[in-house]
Design an enzyme around this catalytic site. Structure first.
Site, PDB file in Angstrom:
ATOM      1  N   ASP A  52       0.849  -1.191   0.000  1.00 63.15           N
ATOM      2  CA  ASP A  52       0.000   0.000   0.000  1.00 63.15           C
ATOM      3  C   ASP A  52       0.890   1.250   0.000  1.00 63.15           C
ATOM      4  OD1 ASP A  52      -1.917   1.910   0.388  1.00 63.15           O
ATOM      5  OD2 ASP A  52      -2.329   1.374   2.481  1.00 63.15           O
ATOM      6  N   ASN A  54      -0.113   4.456  -0.509  1.00 67.32           N
ATOM      7  CA  ASN A  54      -0.705   5.716  -0.029  1.00 67.32           C
ATOM      8  C   ASN A  54      -1.467   5.547   1.290  1.00 67.32           C
ATOM      9  OD1 ASN A  54      -2.853   4.292  -0.962  1.00 67.32           O
ATOM     10  ND2 ASN A  54      -3.731   5.920  -2.228  1.00 67.32           N
ATOM     11  N   ASP A  56      -3.980   3.885   2.450  1.00 66.12           N
ATOM     12  CA  ASP A  56      -5.432   3.798   2.629  1.00 66.12           C
ATOM     13  C   ASP A  56      -5.833   2.372   3.024  1.00 66.12           C
ATOM     14  OD1 ASP A  56      -5.033   2.464   0.276  1.00 66.12           O
ATOM     15  OD2 ASP A  56      -6.489   3.613  -0.903  1.00 66.12           O
ATOM     16  N   ASP A  60      -1.731  -1.172  -4.020  1.00 60.77           N
ATOM     17  CA  ASP A  60      -1.951  -0.422  -5.254  1.00 60.77           C
ATOM     18  C   ASP A  60      -0.785  -0.644  -6.222  1.00 60.77           C
ATOM     19  OD1 ASP A  60       0.021   1.391  -4.079  1.00 60.77           O
ATOM     20  OD2 ASP A  60      -1.660   2.011  -2.789  1.00 60.77           O
ATOM     21  N   ASP A 231      -9.843 -15.555 -16.682  1.00 57.68           N
ATOM     22  CA  ASP A 231     -10.673 -15.955 -15.548  1.00 57.68           C
ATOM     23  C   ASP A 231     -11.843 -16.827 -16.003  1.00 57.68           C
ATOM     24  OD1 ASP A 231     -11.430 -15.466 -12.687  1.00 57.68           O
ATOM     25  OD2 ASP A 231     -13.204 -14.584 -13.609  1.00 57.68           O
ATOM     26  N   GLU A 291      -7.565 -20.189 -16.268  1.00 56.00           N
ATOM     27  CA  GLU A 291      -8.128 -20.739 -15.029  1.00 56.00           C
ATOM     28  C   GLU A 291      -8.977 -21.936 -15.419  1.00 56.00           C
ATOM     29  OE1 GLU A 291     -10.826 -19.929 -11.063  1.00 56.00           O
ATOM     30  OE2 GLU A 291     -11.267 -18.827 -12.883  1.00 56.00           O
TER      31      GLU A 291
END
Ligand code: GLC
Ligand code: CA
Length: 568
Positions: A52, A54, A56, A60, A231, A291
Site C-alpha cells: 500500500d 498511499n 489507505d 496499489d 478468468d 483458469e
C-alpha cells in the site's frame, strides 16, 4: 531545432506505444524451441494485499512498482496481477465495470505505465487478469442491456423469460449460492449469472461481444502487458436449450441441492473463444494462462488446442487438490500430466484456494514441509506459478467471526464456507506493525506469524523458506537439465520418498524429497539412465551433507529436499 527533436521523440515514443512490439520474447530461448514463458517463473500478486503506497489500507500499483527489485532478487520473471480495473468490488475486482482503465483505488493508467516500465527494467513482465465470463452489472454494456428489451446491447447478456410467475427459466445454480437467474422487474425477464448477481454472464454467442473483448486484450498488449490470465473460462457458454442440470444427492454450503454442471460447463464452443483470444495474443507474442478447472488430464490437454492454437498455459488446478502430501499421490499425478506431451503448468495455490503452507502443515514441521513443496513443484518439467507470500511461508488467516468476513461467499455460506479472506491477507514485508504493508488500517488483518515470517527477517536467515526459494529459483534459471530436461520418475515403489531425474542430453539433476515425518534411507542406481559414478554433486539441499553425495544409502531426515547433479 530543440522543438523539432522533441516532437520527433514524441512521435517515436507514440509509435512504440501503438505498434505491436515484436520483442526478443517471441524468439525461442533454447535449442528445444522453448518460448520465454517456458523458462519464466510466474507469481500471482493480489494487488489489494501486496503493498500500500498511499496508506489507505489497500495495496496499489505504485506499491507493486516499489517491490520490483524484490521480485527480481527473488527470481520472479512475470507477475500475474489479479484484476485492478474499475469495479464496484463486489467480488474484489472480478466484477469489472471497464476493461480499459485502472480503478482509482489502485492508481491510474500512468501509474500502470510507470509500474510496467519499472518491471521491464527489472526483467519482470506484467500479466493481467481478464474476466471473460461476465462483467459487473455496473458495466456500461449491462446498464444498456437491462434498460429495455430492444436495446442494442440486450443480446450482449443472457436474458430469458421465467417458466412462470416467480419461476426462473431452469434449475441452474450460481456457484456462489442460489439460482443463477436474477429477475429484472423492468423488463420482466431473468438474466443469467454463474457468479454473484452483480456479475451477469456475457453472451459469447454474440460476435459483437467477442470482438469487443478481443479488442480489450489488444488495448493492454499495446501498453506492454505480456499476457493474460483468463478468468473462469470453463463457464463461457451454456446450453442454448436451457436443459436442467442433473441433481445430485446432498446439499452444498449455501443450502442448495448439489448439481452436476453438465449444461453450464466446458461446452465445446469455449474452444472457439480460446482460439480467438490466442489469435489476438499471437500478434503481440503474448502468453495466455487459463483458469482451467479440469477433471482429468485429457480435459487439460484439450485447453492447449488440438493444433496448439488455444492456451499456452492452462493451469493444472487438479494439482491444488492433491492430498495428502505423499510420494504416491504426487508421483501418480505428475506422471500422468507429464506424459500427456504438453508443457505442464503447476500451481500450488491462489487467491481462491487455502494456502499450501496451511493445507499441508502438520504443526511440527511446517517450514520444512513448505520447502519440500517448493523443492518439488519448482523442479518439475513445466512452468510454475507461485502465489505471493508463499516464498516466506505465509499461512491462511481465516476469519473466526462471521461479522469480520469480507468475501461475500463467506457471509452467505458461514460457517461451512468461510470465504477466501484467509488466503488474501497483506504481504508480510517486515516485523513492524501491519507487517510493513501499510501505515493505515489494512483491509484484512495481518496474521500473527508476520513476526517470524516476513521478508526482512527471512532475508537475513540463510535457512529461511525465503532463502530456500531464492536459491532454488536461481538454480532453476541456470541449470540446463532443470530448464530443458525430461522427467524420469525413480524408485516408483517408495511410498515415502518422491524422487526423479531431470535429464537433458548428458546432464541430469536428481531430486529427492522425503515426504514423510520419519527419517528415510534411499539408494539410487542410475547406470540404466547413463550415470554410473554413484555420486551426485550437491546443488541445493536441506540435509546436512557435503559437496558430494553417495547415491547408495542416502539418509534423509523427515521432510527434506536433496537436489544434486549426477555425473557419468
Ligand atoms: C475466478 C476468480 C475468483 C472469482 C471468480 C468470478 O474463479 O479466480 O476469484 O471470484 O472467478 O470472477
Ligand atoms: Ca493504497
Amino acid at each position: 531545432m530543440r522543438r523539432k527533436s522533441s516532437s520527433l521523440v514524441i512521435l517515436l515514443l507514440s509509435l512504440l506505444v501503438v505498434l505491436p512490439v515484436v520483442s526478443a520474447q517471441s524468439k525461442p530461448v533454447d535449442a528445444e524451441g522453448h518460448q520465454w514463458w517456458q523458462h519464466a517463473v510466474f507469481q500471482e500478486i493480489y494487488p489489494r494485499s501486496y503493498m500500500d503506497s498511499n496508506n489507505d489500507g489497500i495495496g496499489d500499483l505504485n506499491g507493486i512498482a516499489l517491490k520490483m527489485e524484490y521480485l527480481k532478487w527473488l527470481g520472479v520473471d512475470a507477475i500475474w496481477i489479479a484484476p485492478c480495473f474499475p469495479s464496484p468490488q463486489v467480488d474484489f475486482g472480478y466484477d469489472v465495470s471497464d476493461y480499459e482503465n485502472i480503478d482509482p483505488m489502485y492508481g491510474t493508467l500512468d501509474d500502470f505505465t510507470a509500474m510496467e516500465k519499472k518491471g521491464k527494467a527489472n526483467g519482470i513482465g506484467i500479466v493481467f487478469d481478464f474476466v471473460v465470463n461476465h462483467t459487473s452489472d455496473k458495466h456500461k454494456w449491462f446498464i444498456e442491456s437491462e434498460s429495455s428489451k430492444t436495446n442494442p446491447y440486450r443480446n450482449w447478456y443472457i436474458w430469458r423469460n421465467g417458466k412462470g410467475p416467480n419461476q426462473p427459466p431452469n434449475n441452474w445454480l450460481s456457484t456462489f449460492g442460489g439460482s443463477a437467474w436474477q429477475f429484472d422487474g423492468k423488463t420482466n425477464q431473468y438474466y443469467y449469472h454463474f457468479f454473484y448477481p452483480q456479475q451477469p454472464d456475457l453472451n459469447w454467442r454474440n460476435p459483437k461481444v467477442a470482438s469487443a473483448m478481443y479488442d480489450s486484450t489488444r488495448f493492454w498488449y499495446k501498453r506492454g502487458v505480456v499476457g493474460f490470465r483468463l478468468d473462469a473460462v470453463d463457464t463461457l457458454f451454456e446450453d442454448p436449450n436451457l436443459t436442467d442440470n442433473p441433481i445430485l444427492p446432498g446439499k452444498n454450503a449455501y443450502g442448495d441441492p448439489k448439481i452436476e454442471d453438465k449444461y453450464t460447463h466446458k461446452l465445446p464452443e469455449v474452444h472457439d473463444v480460446m482460439k480467438g483470444l490466442r489469435k489476438a495474443a499471437n500478434q503481440y507474442n503474448a502468453v495466455l494462462i487459463g483458469e482451467t478447472w479440469t477433471d482429468n488430464v485429457s480435459e487439460l490437454k484439450d485447453y492447449y488446442g488440438t493444433n496448439h492454437d488455444e492456451l499456452q498455459m492452462p493451469m493444472d488446478l487438479m494439482f491444488t487438490k492433491l492430498k495428502p502430501l505423499s510420494a504416491e499421490v504426487f508421483r501418480k499425478h505428475v506422471g500422468a500430466v507429464d506424459s500427456s506431451g504438453e508443457w505442464p503448468v503447476y500451481v500450488m495455490s491462489n487467491h481462491d484456494i487455502v494456502r499450501a503452507y496451511t493445507r499441508f502443515a502438520d504443526g511440527k514441521h511446517d517450514d520444512d514441509i513448505a520447502k519440500v513443496l517448493a523443492g518439488m513443484y519448482l523442479t518439475l518439467r513445466g512452468t510454475a506459478i507461485m502465489y505471493y507470500g508463499e516464498e516466506i511461508g505465509m499461512k491462511n488467516n481465516d476469519p473466526t467471526r462471521k461479522e469480520d468476513v469480507k468475501d461475500p461467499i463467506g457471509q452467505l455460506g458461514w460457517p461451512e464456507q468461510k470465504g477466501r479472506d484467509g488466503e488474501r491477507t497483506p504481504m508480510q514485508w517486515n516485523d513492524t506493525p501491519n507487517a510493513g504493508f501499510t501505515q493505515g488500517i489494512p483491509w484484512l488483518p495481518v496474521p500473527m506469524t508476520y513476526e517470524t515470517h516476513n521478508v526482512a527477517s527471512e532475508q537475513k536467515d540463510p535457512n529461511s523458506i525465503l532463502n530456500f526459494y531464492k536459491n532454488l529459483l536461481a538454480l532453476r534459471h541456470t541449470n540446463q537439465a532443470l530448464l530443458d530436461g525430461d522427467y524420469i520418475a525413480l524408485n516408483q515403489d517408495d511410498a515415502n520418498v518422491y524422487s526423479y531425474l531431470r535429464r537433458y542430453k548428458g546432464q541430469a539433476v536428481l531430486v529427492v524429497l522425503n515426504m514423510s515425518e520419519n527419517p528415510q534411507n534411499v539408494s539410487f542406481n542410475l547406470s540404466k539412465q547413463g550415470f554410473s559414478t554413484g555420486e551426485a554433486k550437491t546443488l541445493l539441499s536441506t540435509i546436512n551433507g557435503g559437496a558430494t553425495q553417495k547415491l547408495s544409502g542416502m539418509s534423509l531426515p523427515s521432510y527434506t529436499v536433496y537436489i544434486g547433479e549426477v555425473t557419468k
